[in-house]
Design a protein around this motif. Structure first.
Motif, PDB file in Angstrom:
ATOM      1  N   GLU A 123      -7.348  -7.946  -0.476  1.00  0.00           N
ATOM      2  CA  GLU A 123      -6.094  -7.321  -0.049  1.00  0.00           C
ATOM      3  C   GLU A 123      -5.611  -6.299  -1.074  1.00  0.00           C
ATOM      4  OE1 GLU A 123      -1.474  -8.543   1.055  1.00  0.00           O
ATOM      5  OE2 GLU A 123      -3.003 -10.105   0.814  1.00  0.00           O
ATOM      6  N   GLN A 124      -5.717  -6.641  -2.365  1.00  0.00           N
ATOM      7  CA  GLN A 124      -5.303  -5.726  -3.421  1.00  0.00           C
ATOM      8  C   GLN A 124      -6.201  -4.491  -3.477  1.00  0.00           C
ATOM      9  OE1 GLN A 124      -5.454  -8.777  -6.488  1.00  0.00           O
ATOM     10  NE2 GLN A 124      -3.247  -8.587  -6.826  1.00  0.00           N
ATOM     11  N   ILE A 125      -7.500  -4.694  -3.304  1.00  0.00           N
ATOM     12  CA  ILE A 125      -8.426  -3.567  -3.284  1.00  0.00           C
ATOM     13  C   ILE A 125      -8.108  -2.637  -2.113  1.00  0.00           C
ATOM     14  CG2 ILE A 125     -10.840  -2.888  -2.945  1.00  0.00           C
ATOM     15  CD1 ILE A 125     -10.245  -4.003  -5.733  1.00  0.00           C
ATOM     16  N   LYS A 126      -7.789  -3.216  -0.973  1.00  0.00           N
ATOM     17  CA  LYS A 126      -7.447  -2.413   0.204  1.00  0.00           C
ATOM     18  C   LYS A 126      -6.209  -1.559  -0.066  1.00  0.00           C
ATOM     19  CE  LYS A 126      -8.056  -1.201   4.500  1.00  0.00           C
ATOM     20  NZ  LYS A 126      -9.250  -0.412   4.904  1.00  0.00           N
ATOM     21  N   LYS A 127      -5.222  -2.129  -0.718  1.00  0.00           N
ATOM     22  CA  LYS A 127      -4.009  -1.376  -1.056  1.00  0.00           C
ATOM     23  C   LYS A 127      -4.339  -0.231  -2.007  1.00  0.00           C
ATOM     24  CE  LYS A 127      -0.695  -5.158  -0.417  1.00  0.00           C
ATOM     25  NZ  LYS A 127       0.273  -6.075  -1.088  1.00  0.00           N
ATOM     26  N   ALA A 128      -5.188  -0.501  -2.979  1.00  0.00           N
ATOM     27  CA  ALA A 128      -5.593   0.548  -3.917  1.00  0.00           C
ATOM     28  C   ALA A 128      -6.340   1.660  -3.198  1.00  0.00           C
ATOM     29  CB  ALA A 128      -6.465  -0.049  -5.017  1.00  0.00           C
ATOM     30  N   GLU A 129      -7.203   1.294  -2.264  1.00  0.00           N
ATOM     31  CA  GLU A 129      -7.944   2.291  -1.491  1.00  0.00           C
ATOM     32  C   GLU A 129      -6.996   3.198  -0.706  1.00  0.00           C
ATOM     33  OE1 GLU A 129     -12.067  -0.237  -0.672  1.00  0.00           O
ATOM     34  OE2 GLU A 129     -10.489  -0.176   0.843  1.00  0.00           O
ATOM     35  N   ASN A 130      -5.986   2.606  -0.115  1.00  0.00           N
ATOM     36  CA  ASN A 130      -5.019   3.391   0.662  1.00  0.00           C
ATOM     37  C   ASN A 130      -4.246   4.359  -0.227  1.00  0.00           C
ATOM     38  OD1 ASN A 130      -5.744   2.128   3.058  1.00  0.00           O
ATOM     39  ND2 ASN A 130      -4.168   0.552   2.887  1.00  0.00           N
ATOM     40  N   ILE A 131      -3.865   3.904  -1.412  1.00  0.00           N
ATOM     41  CA  ILE A 131      -3.138   4.770  -2.353  1.00  0.00           C
ATOM     42  C   ILE A 131      -4.013   5.939  -2.782  1.00  0.00           C
ATOM     43  CG2 ILE A 131      -2.177   4.887  -4.695  1.00  0.00           C
ATOM     44  CD1 ILE A 131      -1.123   2.020  -4.236  1.00  0.00           C
TER      45      ILE A 131
END
Length: 379
Positions: free
Chosen positions: A117-125
């Motif tokens: 989930e954290q990696i996904k958020k970083a990818e979106n940013i």
């Protein structure tokens, strides 16, 4: 070698390997010797030469692009460790990193504890701030950044082109970098296609190495040295086919005769069970180095990669960035494989080279195909 000859080779790096354009921004970085490191005098000399080379590459690059960003940082002591936050800001821009810090993402990412989930958020940013990301990265740090989320986000999400050049020495420009790149690309891609059809792999070598593992469901990569397309990533010098074996499947023994930068006085044997190093034995002092490292984190024991060298101009056995590219060799890595299709994310990735290997592909229908016979290519 004269500086003029070296500069001409550097220009080839810009033109052929990376295809740098006048309107692009380029980030070049290297690492400085950490006071905690214990290194031999000859290795210290190489490290200083690499730092000088990074500065020269940055100087020459200013005539090829819109902007050159340059950074030196204290060495992080292990391949696969995430680089410092300052470098992230230079690569992704202040806005992206500030956004990650606001929701407490950077700390788990830097320490390789981030969940999906954290990696996904970083990818979106990163995707939202893609315009701020540099176009090209040349990583001349001694400790490799290839197997990091830093590299993965830059190439996979931001479309940057990334040349990872750990342990690089300027003489490589006149040896393993002095290759017919188109021919190397063709040969490497053909071999990758062949390996990609296999289900199981069996490796053996005259020194007693015996290892079997599964490739099922894993994509095979081709490191060709041609990094001109958006999102391209590879080592320089280049020339290998590689994949992340299915975790838990590797079984056998690896007899190591070469450390990353020197030949061992005595072999060190790694017994592999269920995809991990279970036992380390041998009389060489390097055994203690391996054992100490593996005790830090159980994931460091993971059989992370199998690679096959394809570069006929690569010859140097005492520098892993070149030796793993020597045509007809095989290398096996321990630790992280999360950046190229595996499931183990950990701040460590270390390759070991095996000479004169025999490599057998086993297909799902149980047909077998020999592609290396004591280091001799059969395809």
């Amino acid at each position: 070698m004269s500086e003029d000859r070296l500069i001409e080779r550097i220009k080839i790096l810009f033109r052929i390997n990376l295809g740098i354009k006048k309107n692009e921004r380029v980030l070049i970085f290297t690492d400085k010797i950490n006071p905690e490191e214990k290194i031999a005098p000859e290795d210290k000399s190489r490290r200083e030469r690499t730092k000088d080379l990074a500065r020269l590459i940055a100087k020459v690059c200013r005539g090829y692009c819109k902007e050159v960003l340059y950074m030196e940082y204290k060495a992080l002591m292990s391949h696969g460790t995430e680089p410092p936050e300052r470098l992230w800001k230079m690569a992704f821009g202040d806005k992206a990193i500030e956004s990650m810090n606001k929701i407490s993402l950077m700390d788990p990412i830097l320490n390789k504890r981030a969940n999906k989930e954290q990696i996904k958020k970083a990818e979106n940013i990163v995707s939202k701030n893609r315009r701020d990301v540099v176009d090209v990265i040349i990583g001349l740090s001694n400790y490799s950044t290839s197997h990091t989320k830093f590299r993965d986000l830059l190439t996979r999400r931001a479309g940057a082109r990334y040349a990872s050049m750990p342990l690089f020495d300027s003489d490589m420009f006149f040896r393993s970098m002095n290759v017919n790149w188109k021919a190397l690309e063709r040969k490497t891609k053909n071999l990758a296609k062949k390996v990609g059809k296999a289900d199981l792999i069996e490796l053996s070598a005259p020194n007693g190495t015996r290892l079997s593992l599964s490739k099922e469901g894993r994509k095979v990569g081709a490191d060709t040295g041609i990094l001109v397309r958006s999102g391209s990533f590879g080592n320089l010098p280049a020339g290998e086919v590689y994949f992340a074996p299915l975790e838990g499947t590797a079984e056998g023994r690896l007899v190591i005769e070469w450390a990353p930068t020197h030949k061992l006085e005595y072999p060190v044997t790694l017994i592999v069970k269920k995809g991990r190093v279970a036992v380390v034995s041998g009389e060489d002092r390097y055994r203690d180095v391996i054992e100490k490292k593996l005790k830090e984190n159980d994931d460091f024991r993971n059989i992370a990669e199998l690679g096959i060298g394809t570069n006929d101009k690569a010859t140097r056995p005492d520098n892993i960035i070149e030796s793993e590219k020597i045509s007809g060799t095989v290398h096996i890595a321990l630790g992280d494989n999360s950046s190229f299709g595996g499931k183990v994310r950990t701040p460590f990735h270390q390759d070991f080279i095996f000479f004169r290997p025999t490599l057998r592909l086993i297909h799902k229908n149980r047909d077998e195909e020999l592609i290396l016979d004591k280091g001799r290519r059969l395809i």
